[in-house]
Motif scaffolding. Structure first.
Motif, PDB file in Angstrom:
ATOM      1  N   PRO A 161      53.339  16.185  47.776  1.00 54.30           N
ATOM      2  CA  PRO A 161      53.349  15.951  49.348  1.00 54.30           C
ATOM      3  C   PRO A 161      52.764  16.770  50.130  1.00 54.30           C
ATOM      4  O   PRO A 161      52.662  16.299  51.352  1.00 54.30           O
ATOM      5  N   GLN A 164      50.023  15.465  52.787  1.00 50.59           N
ATOM      6  CA  GLN A 164      50.453  15.064  54.023  1.00 50.59           C
ATOM      7  C   GLN A 164      50.446  15.838  55.058  1.00 50.59           C
ATOM      8  O   GLN A 164      49.919  15.493  56.224  1.00 50.59           O
ATOM      9  N   ASP A 167      46.514  16.564  55.832  1.00 49.52           N
ATOM     10  CA  ASP A 167      46.114  15.322  56.567  1.00 49.52           C
ATOM     11  C   ASP A 167      46.507  15.536  58.030  1.00 49.52           C
ATOM     12  O   ASP A 167      45.548  15.008  58.809  1.00 49.52           O
ATOM     13  N   ARG A 302      49.250   8.552  60.792  1.00 55.18           N
ATOM     14  CA  ARG A 302      50.075   7.972  59.968  1.00 55.18           C
ATOM     15  C   ARG A 302      49.861   6.851  59.243  1.00 55.18           C
ATOM     16  O   ARG A 302      50.290   6.678  58.430  1.00 55.18           O
TER      17      ARG A 302
END
Length: 372
Positions: A161, A164, A167, A302
């Motif tokens: 994870p 994320q 990003d 997102r």
């Protein structure tokens, strides 16, 4: 089995474990080389150290040699032991790991080559951003490598994870770079070089995630979980078209994605005839209301795909995130301004068209697995 037989089996298992240990150590050393190359490439950029950038480029040859050496060890292992189950999964994962680490080495080379092309050092705010995303990416890489060497499935799953957050950082760096380009008179070549640099560093997290997935596979046999796509459908009011696309996608492809919708001038309520029509299609929209679209880059980042169902959405988006794809679908008219009979026909036609479009999109993203 007699004593001699037990001795033979014990000797075979001992040799197999020794070979596995050798491969693990080689992977660990290769990971250290790649991490150091990335560290040196970023340090060369931030300190304008051209000698270090050149050394990093030339040092990639050693990384490539180590990759080939590990490949040969894996193939020799297969020939010698004819492995099955766990050892076979491990060797298969190592071969994939080699590819991931070689690519990270290539990213370090790209950063170094682009550093040498810069006419001026990056501005302080961009340098700070680069340092941050590099730190995050290297932390994820080191944890991924540790998980693989230790066969630590929990660490691998806990590390994945992290991509994320990386990003999100990448989008901030990209936005800051665009802002810097608008505020300063920098050469276009420098802007392209900096974009290539942050893109290369950001992609390290993709390879680190691949390493984590190979750790899980080697230890458990669990294969990579198919990607769940986040899709945003947009139009002006979010009272018919985008809501219809979201509703159909949720019903037809519930396990293939996460679906959302919004409007850049959201209406106060859904079109009543549309609500009744969707109810007849088995989609209860009770309690649903149009949603105002948040067009800030951080929010839009997102989503993997944004689909506009009413004209070009670009004038309504502040800045399209670097890793987000925007599609413009030219769909037919809705029920607006029509009497009841013609509104029903328009809704039926629109529904069929949107259904075909959504099916095509999900088949593109997931293949026929979208229907599983």
């Amino acid at each position: 089995m007699d004593g001699t037989g037990e001795l033979i089996v014990s000797h075979y298992e001992e040799r197999l474990e020794q070979d596995l240990t050798t491969i693990r150590k080689e992977i660990e050393e290769l990971g250290t080389m790649v991490d150091r190359a990335l560290e040196n490439a970023v340090h060369a950029l931030l300190t304008n150290n051209r000698d270090l950038a050149n050394d990093t480029i030339l040092g990639d040859a050693a990384i490539n040699r180590r990759v080939l050496h590990i490949d040969r060890l894996c193939h020799r292992f297969v020939v010698r032991h004819l492995p099955s189950a766990g050892p076979l999964r491990f060797v298969s994962s190592v071969l994939r790991l080699d590819v991931a680490l070689e690519r990270i080495g290539d990213y370090a080379v790209t950063v170094s080559r682009e550093t040498l092309q810069l006419q001026a050092p990056p501005p302080p705010e961009i340098a700070g951003d680069v340092e941050l995303i590099a730190q995050q990416s290297r932390t994820m890489l080191r944890q991924a490598l540790q998980a693989f060497v230790e066969a630590n499935v929990d660490l691998a799953r806990g590390t994945m994870p992290m991509d994320q957050q990386i990003d999100i950082t990448f989008q901030k760096v990209y936005s800051d770079l665009v802002g810097s380009a608008q505020a300063e008179a920098r050469k276009p070549s420098d802007l392209f070089a900096l974009l290539a640099i942050i893109s290369s560093i950001g992609r390290v997290s993709d390879q680190a995630k691949n390493i984590c997935e190979q750790t899980v596979f080697a230890a458990t046999g669990d294969t990579k979980v198919p990607k769940v796509w986040r899709v945003l459908f947009v139009d002006e009011k979010n009272d018919v078209r985008s809501q219809m696309a979201e509703g159909f996608a949720r019903k037809a492809f519930p396990d293939s994605g996460e679906y959302f919708s919004g409007g850049w001038h959201a209406a106060e309520e859904l079109e009543p005839r549309f609500t009744r029509f969707m109810d007849r299609q088995g989609m209860d929209l009770t309690g649903h209301t149009p949603r105002q679209l948040d067009t800030t880059p951080g929010e839009l980042a997102r989503y993997h795909v944004i689909v506009s169902l009413e004209g070009d959405a670009r004038p309504h988006i502040d800045q399209l995130p670097y890793r987000t794809v925007l599609l413009n679908w030219d769909v037919g008219p809705g029920p607006e301004g029509l009497d009841q009979e013609r509104a029903e026909v328009a809704l039926e036609t629109l529904y069929k068209e949107i259904a075909v479009r959504v099916r095509d999109l999900m088949e593109t993203l997931r293949g026929y697995e979208a229907y599983d």
